[in-house]
Design a protein around this motif. Structure first.
Motif, PDB file in Angstrom:
ATOM      1  N   ALA A   1       5.488  -4.111   1.380  1.00 29.42           N
ATOM      2  CA  ALA A   1       4.761  -4.651   0.234  1.00 29.42           C
ATOM      3  C   ALA A   1       3.253  -4.629   0.470  1.00 29.42           C
ATOM      4  O   ALA A   1       2.475  -4.304  -0.431  1.00 29.42           O
ATOM      5  CB  ALA A   1       5.232  -6.072  -0.056  1.00 29.42           C
TER       6      ALA A   1
ATOM      7  N   LEU B   1      10.198  -5.506   4.943  1.00 29.08           N
ATOM      8  CA  LEU B   1       9.909  -5.454   3.501  1.00 29.08           C
ATOM      9  C   LEU B   1       8.542  -6.033   3.184  1.00 29.08           C
ATOM     10  O   LEU B   1       7.859  -5.562   2.265  1.00 29.08           O
ATOM     11  CB  LEU B   1      11.008  -6.174   2.726  1.00 29.08           C
ATOM     12  N   ALA B   2       8.107  -7.031   3.957  1.00 34.44           N
ATOM     13  CA  ALA B   2       6.765  -7.583   3.756  1.00 34.44           C
ATOM     14  C   ALA B   2       5.693  -6.568   4.139  1.00 34.44           C
ATOM     15  O   ALA B   2       4.687  -6.420   3.430  1.00 34.44           O
ATOM     16  CB  ALA B   2       6.602  -8.861   4.581  1.00 34.44           C
TER      17      ALA B   2
ATOM     18  N   VAL C   1       2.066  -0.945   0.210  1.00 36.72           N
ATOM     19  CA  VAL C   1       2.052  -0.485  -1.181  1.00 36.72           C
ATOM     20  C   VAL C   1       0.881  -1.105  -1.925  1.00 36.72           C
ATOM     21  O   VAL C   1       0.209  -0.448  -2.720  1.00 36.72           O
ATOM     22  CB  VAL C   1       3.400  -0.798  -1.869  1.00 36.72           C
ATOM     23  N   THR C   2       0.611  -2.379  -1.652  1.00 33.28           N
ATOM     24  CA  THR C   2      -0.510  -3.051  -2.313  1.00 33.28           C
ATOM     25  C   THR C   2      -1.845  -2.469  -1.860  1.00 33.28           C
ATOM     26  O   THR C   2      -2.755  -2.245  -2.666  1.00 33.28           O
ATOM     27  CB  THR C   2      -0.475  -4.558  -2.005  1.00 33.28           C
TER      28      THR C   2
END
Length: 123
Positions: free
Chosen positions: A108, A104-105, A111-112
């Protein structure tokens, strides 16, 4: 002694149930043994929990490379289930949990950086 002889001896020993008259109750009705459901094998549940621990580890590891949006949460859930069911492979369950969070990191960060959930390896 054969297996059938053993089964007969165990069954014969189980039918010697004291009656209420023997206990001073005054009735001649024999106390019926309660029909208990057979207990599930404890090792079967342990194998399932061990399998969940290994599966969470593998899914977390694969999720670092592909499908982290699906494999990360799946690895987390499987690891938590394995830990709740008291797996013998606690280390793998904890690694599966950590790798699921890492999935999940990574998601993230991607996506960033890209502004999208898609991987862009071409540049």
């Amino acid at each position: 002694m054969t297996l059938t002889d053993f089964a007969r001896r165990v069954t014969d020993a189980d039918t010697d149930v004291p009656t209420d008259a023997d206990a001073g109750g005054g009735t001649d009705v024999a106390a019926a043994p309660e029909a208990a459901a057979p207990a599930p094998a404890p090792r079967a549940a342990g194998r399932e929990a061990d399998g969940l621990a290994v599966a969470s580890f593998v899914l977390g590891l694969v999720g670092l490379l592909v499908f982290n949006i699906l494999l990360g949460p799946t690895a987390i859930v499987m690891a938590l289930l394995a830990l709740a069911r008291r797996t013998r492979r606690r280390g793998r369950a904890w690694l599966g949990l950590a790798l699921g969070v890492a999935d999940l990191a990574v998601l993230a960060v991607l996506v960033t950086a890209n502004g999208t959930v898609a991987w862009n390896l071409g540049g």
